[in-house]
Design a protein around this motif. Structure first.
Motif: not given
Length: 90
Positions: A80-90
Motif C-alpha cells: 500500500n505504497s507508491r514507493d514500490i513498483d508492483n505492476k509486474d506482481a499484479r
C-alpha cells in the motif's frame, strides 16, 4: 533505528515510539556487508513506505524492488505504497 536513519539520511529514527507501542513495524534490508540498503514501514500487514537512502523510493532500484516484492509475497504482506513498483506482481 537511529543508526539506520542517520546512515540512510531518513527520519526512521523518529518512528521508534510508534514501533515500541506496536503501532508499526520497521524492516531493514541490508547488503552482504551489513550496509543498510532499504527501510520498510509496515502497518497492519501492509507496506506503507519503502525507502532507499535519501528517501528515494525503492522502485528506483529494480533489484531491491524485486527482492522486497518477493519478501512481501512470502510474508503475505499487502503493498500500500507508491514507493514500490508492483505492476509486474499484479
Amino acid at each position: 533505528m537511529k543508526a539506520v536513519g542517520q546512515y540512510m539520511c531518513i527520519c526512521v529514527g523518529s518512528y521508534m515510539a510508534y514501533q515500541h507501542n506496536n503501532q508499526l513495524e520497521i524492516a531493514v534490508v541490508e547488503d552482504s556487508e551489513k550496509n543498510y540498503i532499504a527501510c520498510l514501514e509496515i502497518s497492519n500487514r501492509e507496506i506503507v513506505q519503502a525507502k532507499l537512502k535519501y528517501n528515494s523510493p525503492i522502485y528506483n532500484n529494480k533489484t531491491i524492488n524485486n527482492i522486497v516484492l518477493s519478501w512481501c509475497k512470502l510474508n503475505h504482506l499487502k503493498i500500500n505504497s507508491r514507493d514500490i513498483d508492483n505492476k509486474d506482481a499484479r
